[in-house]
Enzyme design. Structure first.
Site, PDB file in Angstrom:
ATOM      1  N   HIS A 197       0.212   3.851   2.252  1.00 13.91           N
ATOM      2  CA  HIS A 197       0.178   5.050   3.113  1.00 13.91           C
ATOM      3  C   HIS A 197       1.109   4.918   4.331  1.00 13.91           C
ATOM      4  O   HIS A 197       0.706   4.985   5.480  1.00 13.91           O
ATOM      5  CB  HIS A 197      -1.238   5.522   3.452  1.00 13.91           C
ATOM      6  CG  HIS A 197      -2.193   4.584   4.141  1.00 13.91           C
ATOM      7  ND1 HIS A 197      -1.897   3.956   5.316  1.00 13.91           N
ATOM      8  CD2 HIS A 197      -3.455   4.213   3.833  1.00 13.91           C
ATOM      9  CE1 HIS A 197      -2.938   3.244   5.704  1.00 13.91           C
ATOM     10  NE2 HIS A 197      -3.892   3.369   4.809  1.00 13.91           N
ATOM     11  N   ASP A 230      -8.398   1.951  -1.537  1.00 18.85           N
ATOM     12  CA  ASP A 230      -7.736   0.705  -1.957  1.00 18.85           C
ATOM     13  C   ASP A 230      -8.761  -0.334  -2.408  1.00 18.85           C
ATOM     14  O   ASP A 230      -8.442  -1.215  -3.202  1.00 18.85           O
ATOM     15  CB  ASP A 230      -6.822   0.140  -0.863  1.00 18.85           C
ATOM     16  CG  ASP A 230      -7.483   0.002   0.488  1.00 18.85           C
ATOM     17  OD1 ASP A 230      -8.345   0.830   0.821  1.00 18.85           O
ATOM     18  OD2 ASP A 230      -7.133  -0.947   1.218  1.00 18.85           O
ATOM     19  N   HIS A 282     -12.698  -0.387   9.468  1.00 20.88           N
ATOM     20  CA  HIS A 282     -11.635   0.543   9.757  1.00 20.88           C
ATOM     21  C   HIS A 282     -12.078   2.020   9.680  1.00 20.88           C
ATOM     22  O   HIS A 282     -11.501   2.897  10.340  1.00 20.88           O
ATOM     23  CB  HIS A 282     -10.553   0.214   8.717  1.00 20.88           C
ATOM     24  CG  HIS A 282      -9.440   1.140   8.511  1.00 20.88           C
ATOM     25  ND1 HIS A 282      -8.900   1.429   7.296  1.00 20.88           N
ATOM     26  CD2 HIS A 282      -8.716   1.858   9.416  1.00 20.88           C
ATOM     27  CE1 HIS A 282      -7.897   2.246   7.407  1.00 20.88           C
ATOM     28  NE2 HIS A 282      -7.751   2.537   8.669  1.00 20.88           N
TER      29      HIS A 282
HETATM   30 FE1  FEO Z   1      -8.052  -1.871   2.977  1.00 22.22          FE
HETATM   31 FE2  FEO Z   1      -9.313   0.481   5.178  1.00 22.22          FE
HETATM   32  O1  FEO Z   1      -8.819  -0.251   3.515  1.00 22.22           O
END
Ligand code: FEO
Length: 393
Positions: free
Chosen positions: A23, A81, A144
């Protein structure tokens, strides 16, 4: 390839040697999607992989334990991911219960059909006994995504840290003591700057509780497992999360017929005239956003300049400011400059944006009409000097 973290705990993920665009992150050394298998009275898979590679993950698991013997699939983070493989894994493991928090389950079900899954929703601090071992779930919101969490196994002193402490690095080595530390820390830094930097406040809040855990291994969802250099990565994260800056000035610019480049040179000279300051010049059109973000992670002051194209800043500069605006680097001082031929110029656009990013402008912006005049070049030199003095603190 050594995939064993501890007795009966194996890495079973996928090495993505060819990915170069994550991304918009230039993953120049590729990436890994880490998944871990714990074999105990209950067999547990911690995290999955991108859906394209779910079959590879399942092959790796099947070499160690039959798929119908998987009891739990823990999902620490719903970003695709890691989690777009969950549907295939749950289909292939008929006796598995998906373990995650409520926000994670909502997110997964927004991406895929989970109507036939057995699920166990956990709270922060909740523990799950899997035999000789226990798994404790620790929520880490916004590190995250809102649903992100760590899974900690106290008996093994092992922390599954999802994105935190990760690196985008395709390698056959699975551990931090099998590669040069400089290389791993470089990739961990690039990863932090491009993925984690906007959430530094959340990381800073989380780090003391993570450091208080009894840990001898950190297994992130990307890159190598930390087992030798845990103090080094914790120290690096502490500094990055504290948004500590160095005496560093960046000059970030795009140019059309060289006028803005000439101004950038003068700012560079002015900044370099101050002792003790590191100065980096980035021509955004031949650089990439990933490098720009990386450099900005500890930058105190930044000059931003662009030529004018159809009354606007150059497209690469617009992308750069858009990217930095989202990542929120710790830059405190800014300066806008640029050239134009007629009408409204890029400089005014940039001078409007920088204060909105929380940067204090050290001097009025400088805009040249076609080639800069000597007076404008002198003003650029002075602005560079001022940025350097501010960066020194
Ligand atoms: Fe590796 Fe926030 O994903």
């Amino acid at each position: 390839m050594n995939t064993q973290l501890k007795p009966d705990i194996h890495w079973v993920g996928y090495i993505d040697w060819s990915i170069r665009d994550f991304h918009s992150y230039n993953t120049k050394r590729g990436a890994t999607y880490n998944s871990y298998l714990i074999q105990d009275e209950k067999n547990v898979l911690v995290d999955t992989v991108k859906y394209l590679y779910a079959d590879k993950l399942l092959q790796n698991v099947a070499e160690l334990v039959p798929l119908d013997k998987i009891d739990y699939v823990v999902c620490n983070h719903a970003e695709p991911d890691h989690a777009s493989g969950v549907a295939d894994v749950m289909n292939a493991c008929p006796n598995a219960t998906l373990v995650c928090n409520a926000k994670c389950l909502d997110t997964l079900k927004a991406y895929m059909d989970g109507s036939n899954w057995k699920t166990q929703v956990v709270a922060s601090g909740e523990e799950l006994s899997i035999g000789k071992r226990t798994l404790k779930f620790i929520f880490t919101p916004m590190v995250h995504w809102p649903e992100s969490m760590f899974t900690y196994c106290p008996e093994e002193k092992l922390l599954f840290s999802m994105d935190a402490f990760g690196q985008h690095l395709a390698t056959s080595e699975r551990f931090d003591d099998e590669l040069p530390l400089d290389l791993i820390l470089e990739e961990a830094r690039t990863y932090y700057a491009n993925i984690v930097m906007p959430y530094s406040a959340q990381v800073a809040k989380l780090l003391p509780s993570a450091a208080a855990l009894d840990i001898d291994m950190i297994a992130p969802a990307h890159g190598v497992v930390w087992r030798k250099n845990i103090p080094a990565i914790l120290e690096a994260y502490t500094a990055w999360a504290a948004r500590k800056t160095k005496a560093k000035v960046m000059i970030v610019y795009d140019t059309m017929w060289n006028s803005t480049a000439i101004m950038a040179d003068q700012i560079f000279k002015g900044a370099c005239s101050v002792d003790g300051v590191s100065v980096e010049k980035i021509f955004v059109r031949v650089s990439d956003l990933t490098q720009l973000a990386d450099a900005s992670l500890d930058c105190a002051a930044m000059a931003v300049g662009s030529a004018t194209l159809n009354t606007k800043m150059m497209p690469a500069m617009a992308a750069a400011l858009n990217y930095l605006g989202g990542l929120k680097p710790p830059v405190k001082f800014g300066f806008a400059f640029g050239s134009c031929g007629w009408g409204k110029g890029a400089m005014e656009e940039i001078a409007e944006i920088l204060p909105k990013m929380g940067w204090e402008l050290v001097a009025p912006g400088v805009k040249s009409k076609f080639r800069p005049t000597q007076e404008q070049l002198d003003a650029c030199f002075e602005a560079g000097k001022l940025l350097a003095q501010k960066a020194l603190g």
